[in-house]
Design a protein around this motif. Structure first.
Motif, PDB file in Angstrom:
ATOM      1  N   HIS A 187       0.818  -1.207   0.000  1.00 25.05           N
ATOM      2  CA  HIS A 187       0.000   0.000   0.000  1.00 25.05           C
ATOM      3  C   HIS A 187       0.857   1.264   0.000  1.00 25.05           C
ATOM      4  CE1 HIS A 187      -3.426  -2.494   0.386  1.00 25.05           C
ATOM      5  NE2 HIS A 187      -3.254  -2.807   1.663  1.00 25.05           N
ATOM      6  N   ALA A 188       1.945   1.265   0.787  1.00 27.70           N
ATOM      7  CA  ALA A 188       2.771   2.461   0.910  1.00 27.70           C
ATOM      8  C   ALA A 188       3.619   2.718  -0.332  1.00 27.70           C
ATOM      9  CB  ALA A 188       3.672   2.345   2.144  1.00 27.70           C
ATOM     10  N   ASN A 189       3.876   1.665  -1.096  1.00 28.13           N
ATOM     11  CA  ASN A 189       4.746   1.784  -2.275  1.00 28.13           C
ATOM     12  C   ASN A 189       4.010   1.393  -3.553  1.00 28.13           C
ATOM     13  OD1 ASN A 189       7.697   2.228  -1.070  1.00 28.13           O
ATOM     14  ND2 ASN A 189       6.608   0.773   0.239  1.00 28.13           N
ATOM     15  N   GLN A 190       2.754   1.784  -3.629  1.00 25.25           N
ATOM     16  CA  GLN A 190       1.926   1.412  -4.778  1.00 25.25           C
ATOM     17  C   GLN A 190       2.507   1.878  -6.110  1.00 25.25           C
ATOM     18  OE1 GLN A 190      -2.307   1.884  -4.212  1.00 25.25           O
ATOM     19  NE2 GLN A 190      -2.615   2.366  -6.375  1.00 25.25           N
ATOM     20  N   PRO A 191       3.005   3.118  -6.238  1.00 27.21           N
ATOM     21  CA  PRO A 191       3.568   3.534  -7.542  1.00 27.21           C
ATOM     22  C   PRO A 191       4.745   2.666  -7.988  1.00 27.21           C
ATOM     23  CG  PRO A 191       3.124   5.443  -6.165  1.00 27.21           C
ATOM     24  CD  PRO A 191       2.963   4.248  -5.287  1.00 27.21           C
ATOM     25  N   GLN A 192       5.637   2.321  -7.056  1.00 24.58           N
ATOM     26  CA  GLN A 192       6.788   1.488  -7.406  1.00 24.58           C
ATOM     27  C   GLN A 192       6.360   0.076  -7.779  1.00 24.58           C
ATOM     28  OE1 GLN A 192       6.439   3.448  -4.787  1.00 24.58           O
ATOM     29  NE2 GLN A 192       8.346   4.531  -4.277  1.00 24.58           N
ATOM     30  N   TRP A 193       5.408  -0.458  -7.034  1.00 20.58           N
ATOM     31  CA  TRP A 193       4.886  -1.798  -7.319  1.00 20.58           C
ATOM     32  C   TRP A 193       4.252  -1.849  -8.706  1.00 20.58           C
ATOM     33  CZ3 TRP A 193       4.578  -6.723  -7.202  1.00 20.58           C
ATOM     34  CH2 TRP A 193       3.391  -7.418  -7.378  1.00 20.58           C
ATOM     35  N   GLU A 194       3.466  -0.845  -9.027  1.00 16.67           N
ATOM     36  CA  GLU A 194       2.790  -0.836 -10.325  1.00 16.67           C
ATOM     37  C   GLU A 194       3.764  -0.563 -11.464  1.00 16.67           C
ATOM     38  OE1 GLU A 194      -0.592   1.718  -9.986  1.00 16.67           O
ATOM     39  OE2 GLU A 194      -1.662   0.292  -8.702  1.00 16.67           O
ATOM     40  N   ALA A 195       4.808   0.210 -11.202  1.00 16.57           N
ATOM     41  CA  ALA A 195       5.839   0.422 -12.219  1.00 16.57           C
ATOM     42  C   ALA A 195       6.552  -0.890 -12.521  1.00 16.57           C
ATOM     43  CB  ALA A 195       6.833   1.483 -11.748  1.00 16.57           C
ATOM     44  N   TYR A 196       6.778  -1.694 -11.493  1.00 22.03           N
ATOM     45  CA  TYR A 196       7.402  -3.001 -11.691  1.00 22.03           C
ATOM     46  C   TYR A 196       6.505  -3.896 -12.550  1.00 22.03           C
ATOM     47  CZ  TYR A 196       9.197  -7.664 -10.633  1.00 22.03           C
ATOM     48  OH  TYR A 196       9.689  -8.957 -10.741  1.00 22.03           O
ATOM     49  N   LEU A 197       5.209  -3.894 -12.260  1.00 12.32           N
ATOM     50  CA  LEU A 197       4.273  -4.696 -13.050  1.00 12.32           C
ATOM     51  C   LEU A 197       4.269  -4.239 -14.513  1.00 12.32           C
ATOM     52  CD1 LEU A 197       1.263  -4.854 -10.547  1.00 12.32           C
ATOM     53  CD2 LEU A 197       2.887  -6.690 -11.063  1.00 12.32           C
ATOM     54  N   ALA A 198       4.236  -2.932 -14.728  1.00  9.88           N
ATOM     55  CA  ALA A 198       4.232  -2.402 -16.096  1.00  9.88           C
ATOM     56  C   ALA A 198       5.505  -2.789 -16.824  1.00  9.88           C
ATOM     57  CB  ALA A 198       4.058  -0.883 -16.065  1.00  9.88           C
ATOM     58  N   ASN A 199       6.640  -2.760 -16.130  1.00  4.93           N
ATOM     59  CA  ASN A 199       7.915  -3.126 -16.740  1.00  4.93           C
ATOM     60  C   ASN A 199       7.956  -4.603 -17.120  1.00  4.93           C
ATOM     61  OD1 ASN A 199      10.714  -2.350 -17.439  1.00  4.93           O
ATOM     62  ND2 ASN A 199      11.279  -3.775 -15.807  1.00  4.93           N
TER      63      ASN A 199
END
Length: 223
Positions: free
Chosen positions: A23-35
């Motif tokens: 939850h706290a690192n949602q942008p980084q997590w989603e960037a990893y998924l997109a990559n």
């Protein structure tokens, strides 16, 4: 496009740390998924078990990035230790050809559920479901899918139900699927104790996070 489900197990006393980091690192997590060229990723939890549903246009194999791996149990595989195990596809109602034709709109709800099969009934369960899958393809909800890891089985579905159009051609020309499907399936399960009747066989998992890279998705969400 490929659809996969993965099973992970949280280490003892690391559940809250893992979920708080998501939850706290949602942008980084989603960037990893997109990559990773992942188009849809839906994460569910039940106690120490995590189920991740993925739609991907890239490689079907997924691995958790650091630091998530530190909070997950590791399984030995042919290529080393892994923090998630791909589930065997034992049933799918629909079979996507491409993301463009597969998703027409964002679903209102997403569901993950867990059940347990009697080990001696595993082969029978798979047999019946393959028979249903190929006798009645695109029968009720093209998003419905069941994966297995040992005698644990997991299902993923979306609401409202959508039908595959045009329906694909099944691989069987028989018509042996039982008319009373519920009665035929009931003996295959180990019931959950202490659950209401509607969750006696299939227990709903908690939706933790949903990521969508589809053009019609307004945003992703955490729960």
């Amino acid at each position: 496009m490929q659809r996969m489900m993965y099973l992970s197990r949280l280490k003892q006393q690391h559940s809250e740390t893992f979920l708080q980091h998501i939850h706290a690192n949602q942008p980084q997590w989603e960037a990893y998924l997109a990559n990773q060229r992942i188009l849809e990723a839906v994460l569910f939890q039940d106690d120490d078990l995590l189920m991740l549903y993925v739609e991907s246009e890239g490689e079907p194999l997924f691995e958790w990035p650091e630091p998530y791996m530190n909070w997950l149990e590791q399984w030995p595989t042919a290529i080393g230790l892994a923090s998630c195990m791909p589930l065997m596809d034992i049933f799918h109602d629909g079979l996507p050809a491409s993301q463009t034709t597969w998703r027409e709109r964002e679903p209102e709800q997403r569901f993950g559920a867990i059940a347990r099969l009697k080990p001696e009934m595993y082969a029978s369960y798979v047999f019946y479901h393959y028979q249903l899958q190929e006798e009645k393809p695109s029968h009720f909800n093209k998003m419905y899918m069941i994966g297995a890891c040992g005698n644990l089985i997991f299902s993923y579905s979306e609401s409202p139900a959508t039908m595959e159009q045009p329906p694909r051609q099944g691989l069987l020309q028989t018509s042996n699927t039982p008319s009373d499907w519920v009665s035929a399936m009931d003996p295959h399960f180990i019931p959950w104790e202490g659950e209401p009747d509607k969750s006696r066989l299939w227990r709903q998992m908690r939706l933790v996070h949903c990521y969508s890279d589809s053009a019609f998705a307004d945003d992703s969400k955490s729960v």
